[in-house]
Design an enzyme around this catalytic site. Structure first.
Site, mmCIF file in Angstrom:
data_model
loop_
_atom_site.group_PDB
_atom_site.id
_atom_site.type_symbol
_atom_site.label_atom_id
_atom_site.label_comp_id
_atom_site.label_asym_id
_atom_site.label_seq_id
_atom_site.Cartn_x
_atom_site.Cartn_y
_atom_site.Cartn_z
ATOM 1 N N ARG A 49 -11.378 63.360 -20.289
ATOM 2 C CA ARG A 49 -10.712 61.976 -20.368
ATOM 3 C C ARG A 49 -10.200 62.108 -21.768
ATOM 4 N NH1 ARG A 49 -14.532 58.169 -20.290
ATOM 5 N NH2 ARG A 49 -14.802 58.179 -22.360
ATOM 6 N N TYR A 102 13.073 47.633 -19.155
ATOM 7 C CA TYR A 102 12.528 48.084 -17.543
ATOM 8 C C TYR A 102 11.625 47.062 -17.227
ATOM 9 C CZ TYR A 102 9.822 50.850 -14.625
ATOM 10 O OH TYR A 102 9.158 50.995 -13.542
HETATM 11 C C1 LIG Z 1 9.917 54.134 -15.074
HETATM 12 C C2 LIG Z 1 10.164 53.692 -16.199
HETATM 13 C C3 LIG Z 1 9.168 53.270 -16.928
HETATM 14 C C4 LIG Z 1 7.611 53.284 -16.373
HETATM 15 O O1 LIG Z 1 7.092 54.546 -16.052
HETATM 16 P P1 LIG Z 1 6.064 54.745 -14.923
HETATM 17 O O2 LIG Z 1 5.869 56.210 -15.125
HETATM 18 O O3 LIG Z 1 6.535 54.451 -13.769
HETATM 19 O O4 LIG Z 1 4.976 53.990 -15.234
HETATM 20 C C5 LIG Z 1 9.164 52.840 -18.276
HETATM 21 N N1 LIG Z 1 10.379 52.877 -18.894
HETATM 22 C C6 LIG Z 1 11.647 53.228 -18.296
HETATM 23 C C7 LIG Z 1 13.095 53.172 -18.783
HETATM 24 C C8 LIG Z 1 11.374 53.616 -16.712
HETATM 25 O O5 LIG Z 1 12.458 54.021 -16.264
#
Ligand SMILES: *Cc1c(COP(=O)(O)O)cnc(C)c1O
Length: 387
Positions: A49, A102
């Site tokens: 971890r 996002y």
């Molecule tokens: C997909 C995405 C995230 C989140 O990432 P995950 O791997 O799905 O947790 C954050 N920021 C942007 C711009 C994304 O496209």
């Protein structure tokens, strides 16, 4: 920090690092734990971890690509974001985030702020009066996402970093949409870079992973400590896959770009499109900043479909080579309806405020032959017919 070119970093990191058998490709270490050489002699790795050699290689590679001091490889992009705010912010600290960030980031910041973990203010960062008003409240952290999702708005990173420095704020940039191939925020003054490795860095849509890169060694050490503390780190197997995907990052991005322009030129001719969003278009409000701070315009395209929900459904159903799916940055082309998919956690009002119209569609242009992609779109527009 490496002085090598990006493709060399992506391909060579960890190659020939196996001292036991001289394996050219580094082996995967799935082990949970590591033995102590002797009593009281704490090894570099003791429990996976906190640290794992396979994860370390991905961290080194991405940190070098971004020009950082080090990185923490996390279970997903969201946990990288959560790691940063957990490590940096207390109940009195303010984070200034974009109003159109996002969807998952918006939900995370909002939910944790409602619990009193920190304060958040979502502002229209493209409006400098709104941004300056928020900065006057002395935030501890400024969150940047450029180009934004899904409208591909572009924010001047260097300008915001200059303002941040004056008030002692830290700046984090979500660089998921461009990858270090086309944008390197640390060189523009940012303190942290976050990626959803799930997207372009891995590039094969078979991993959910993330990474948090820090500019300084001090921040890197702090974030590694916190990554272990809250258990945000990613699995060795995902790290192995991410490193495999990362090997081809530079050539993939070049071909994504080539295909993107072929699709874009076709979309420009379509009457069923009310608005077309891509930073390469000279009329795009962020075109000049993108040309200055990015080395490529990116391969995400958004457009507003001109038609009602029924016509939209007909169009989407007619597509063969664009899968209706969330996510982006994989070898396969995707189409997404942000209003009902990626951004459904936002209220209708918040969506409208962020400029997400009901007919907005987002394309992640993949690596199929661009002639087939264009033909597929042409067919779907033909099926739906003129308005
Ligand atoms: C997909 C995405 C995230 C989140 O990432 P995950 O791997 O799905 O947790 C954050 N920021 C942007 C711009 C994304 O496209």
């Amino acid at each position: 920090m490496s002085d090598k070119q990006l493709a060399t970093i992506a391909v060579r990191t960890g190659i020939e690092s196996d001292s036991q058998h001289n394996a050219v490709v580094p082996p995967i270490y799935l082990t949970t734990n590591y033995s102590f050489p002797s009593f009281g002699d704490v090894p570099e790795y003791d429990y996976s971890r906190g640290g794992n050699p396979t994860r370390s290689l991905v961290a080194d590679a991405i940190s070098d690509l971004e020009g950082g001091a080090g990185a923490v490889v996390t279970s997903c992009g969201t946990s990288a974001i959560n790691l940063l705010v957990s490590a940096l912010l207390g109940p009195e600290d303010l984070i200034v985030a974009p109003h159109d960030c996002y969807g998952g980031t918006y939900r995370l910041f909002n939910t944790r702020a409602n619990k009193g973990d920190f304060k958040v203010e979502f502002v229209n960062q493209y409006d400098s009066a709104s941004l300056d008003a928020a900065l006057a409240k002395k935030p501890k952290l400024i969150w940047i996402e450029t180009p934004s999702n899904p409208l591909l708005r572009v924010l001047d990173i260097a300008e915001v970093c200059e303002k941040a420095q004056k008030i002692g704020a830290l700046v984090a940039v979500d660089n998921t949409f461009l990858s270090p191939v086309w944008q390197r925020p640390i060189a523009l003054g940012a303190d942290f870079v976050v990626h959803s490795t799930t997207k372009y860095l891995n590039g094969h849509s078979d991993v959910v992973a993330g990474v948090l890169v820090a500019k300084t060694q001090e921040h890197t050490d702090e974030l590694l400590w916190w990554g272990n503390c809250i258990g945000a780190t990613g699995s060795p197997f995902d790290a192995y896959l991410a490193l495999r995907g990362l090997r081809t990052l530079v050539p993939r991005m070049r071909m994504h770009e080539e295909n993107c322009y072929a699709v874009l030129e076709f979309l420009k001719t379509q009457s069923r499109i009310k608005a077309l969003y891509h930073p390469s278009i000279p009329e795009h409000p962020g075109h000049e900043i993108a040309a200055k701070q990015q080395s490529g315009f990116g391969t995400m395209i958004s457009f507003e479909f001109d038609g009602d929900v029924e016509a939209l459904k007909v169009f989407l159903n007619a597509l063969q080579h664009f899968s209706l799916a969330e996510s982006l940055g994989g070898v396969e082309s995707l189409i997404c309806h942000p209003g009902s998919m990626t951004h459904r956690a936002m209220s209708d009002e918040a969506q409208l405020e962020a400029g997400i119209a009901p007919g907005l569609l987002r394309l992640s242009v993949g690596l199929e032959d661009s002639r087939d992609l264009v033909a597929d779109l042409a067919n779907a527009f033909a099926v739906v017919g003129e308005k």
